[in-house]
Write an enzyme that holds these catalytic residues in place. Structure first.
Site, PDB file in Angstrom:
ATOM      1  N   ASN A 171       0.851  -1.299   0.038  1.00 23.53           N
ATOM      2  CA  ASN A 171       0.177   0.037  -0.071  1.00 23.53           C
ATOM      3  C   ASN A 171       0.821   1.271   0.191  1.00 23.53           C
ATOM      4  OD1 ASN A 171      -2.577   1.783   0.988  1.00 23.53           O
ATOM      5  ND2 ASN A 171      -0.968   2.124   2.369  1.00 23.53           N
ATOM      6  N   SER A 218      -4.462   2.184  -8.672  1.00 24.35           N
ATOM      7  CA  SER A 218      -5.277   3.400  -8.971  1.00 24.35           C
ATOM      8  C   SER A 218      -5.833   3.596 -10.257  1.00 24.35           C
ATOM      9  CB  SER A 218      -4.204   4.603  -8.782  1.00 24.35           C
ATOM     10  OG  SER A 218      -5.018   5.952  -9.074  1.00 24.35           O
ATOM     11  N   TYR A 248       3.364   8.474 -11.493  1.00 24.39           N
ATOM     12  CA  TYR A 248       2.447   7.443 -10.523  1.00 24.39           C
ATOM     13  C   TYR A 248       1.680   6.890 -11.676  1.00 24.39           C
ATOM     14  CZ  TYR A 248      -1.365   7.037  -7.280  1.00 24.39           C
ATOM     15  OH  TYR A 248      -2.092   6.602  -6.498  1.00 24.39           O
ATOM     16  N   ALA A 249       1.128   7.127 -12.727  1.00 23.27           N
ATOM     17  CA  ALA A 249       0.280   6.500 -13.488  1.00 23.27           C
ATOM     18  C   ALA A 249       0.896   5.109 -13.921  1.00 23.27           C
ATOM     19  CB  ALA A 249      -0.377   7.085 -14.741  1.00 23.27           C
TER      20      ALA A 249
END
Ligand code: NAD
Length: 262
Positions: A96, A154, A167-168
């Site tokens: 996480n 995400s 991040y993507a």
């Protein structure tokens, strides 16, 4: 009422789960639910202040806090060793821990790229490898239910995003890692799945939820609201539990319908 109506298929009784980045936010809510479902929580976070605060919130003997940077291989191995030493075995891992370093792609620095890739992807790989080796050993010794790994992805990793290519990319990579882990370790009955969140009310999303952007984002969420960390924790614990015993290599999107797939 027959006995089968009394069982809770989401029980984590007697199971020990490592949750990374659980000093706050979604990870903390996952650790809370693990304990509420009867399990032991091992919280790993690089922020030792939040770890210290958490200690008094858990029942005696059901919690271990470990200060660790999960992108450091030695720190990860010693995290797993301490968890096994305290509880005897590790049955669950939730990858996480995460960070963001936003910038438009043409301005993103190599350092910002590396920081995000290193926490999300290298960190998840190192933790899965160390916990997985331990689970494989138990499987080979005859444990028919050695464990479950849940990775946190995400919507950004499914449909892309603006201003966060690092991040993507990391969150898309997590989906690939999940499927490879599931395929390699299914023969040991080790399951691996991921949960992709939309917008959860945590410090990470303060900007998105600010007055400037909130209406735009909310208009894209069919359920019309943000997720709370507590409701984000539920699909994760479902996948950790025997309620998901026949589910592996899958992604659950817990995003209020923001992104839908057939
Ligand atoms: P958060 O910023 O509230 O918490 C992240 C935690 O990770 C912090 O406690 C931080 O100290 C810890 N951490 C960061 N780097 C670490 C490292 N190298 N080693 C150990 N711990 C480290 O974030 P959150 O919103 O709770 O997000 C949790 C996860 O959910 C992340 O992977 C995030 O990408 C993902 N996610 C969040 C949302 C959202 O809306 N909040 C949406 C989609 C996905």
């Amino acid at each position: 009422m027959s006995n089968s109506l009394n069982i809770n298929p989401m029980s984590l009784e007697g199971r020990t789960v490592i949750v990374t980045g659980a000093g706050q936010g979604i990870g903390r809510a996952i650790a809370d639910l693990v304990v509420a479902l009867g399990g032991n929580a091992v919280i790993a976070d690089m922020n030792s202040e939040t770890l210290a605060k958490a200690e008094s919130d858990y029942p005696e003997g059901r919690y271990l806090g470990v200060a660790a940077d999960i992108s450091d291989a030695d720190a990860v191995q010693s995290l797993v060793d301490s968890a096994v030493e305290k509880f005897g075995a590790v049955h669950g891992l939730v990858n996480n821990a995460g960070i963001t370093r936003p910038a438009m792609m043409n301005k993103l620095t190599l350092e910002q790229w590396n920081q995000v890739i290193s926490v999300h992807l290298t960190g998840a790989f190192l933790c899965s490898q160390a916990v997985g080796r331990h689970m494989i050993e138990r499987a080979q010794a005859g444990d028919a239910n050695p464990g479950s790994i849940v990775n946190i992805s995400s919507d950004a990793g499914v449909q892309g995003t603006i201003g966060q290519v690092n991040y993507a990319t990391a969150k898309a990579g997590i989906i690939g890692m999940t499927m490879s882990t599931a395929r390699e370790w299914a023969k040991y009955s080790i399951r691996a799945n991921c949960v992709a969140f939309g917008v959860v009310e945590t410090p990470m999303t303060e900007t998105v939820r600010s007055e400037k952007f909130a209406d735009t984002y909310l208009s894209r969420i069919p359920l019309g609201r943000w997720s709370s960390p507590e409701e984000a924790a539920r699909p994760v614990c479902f996948l950790l539990s025997d309620a998901a015993a026949y589910i592996t290599g899958q992604r659950i999107s817990a995003n209020g319908g923001m992104q839908m797939a057939g």
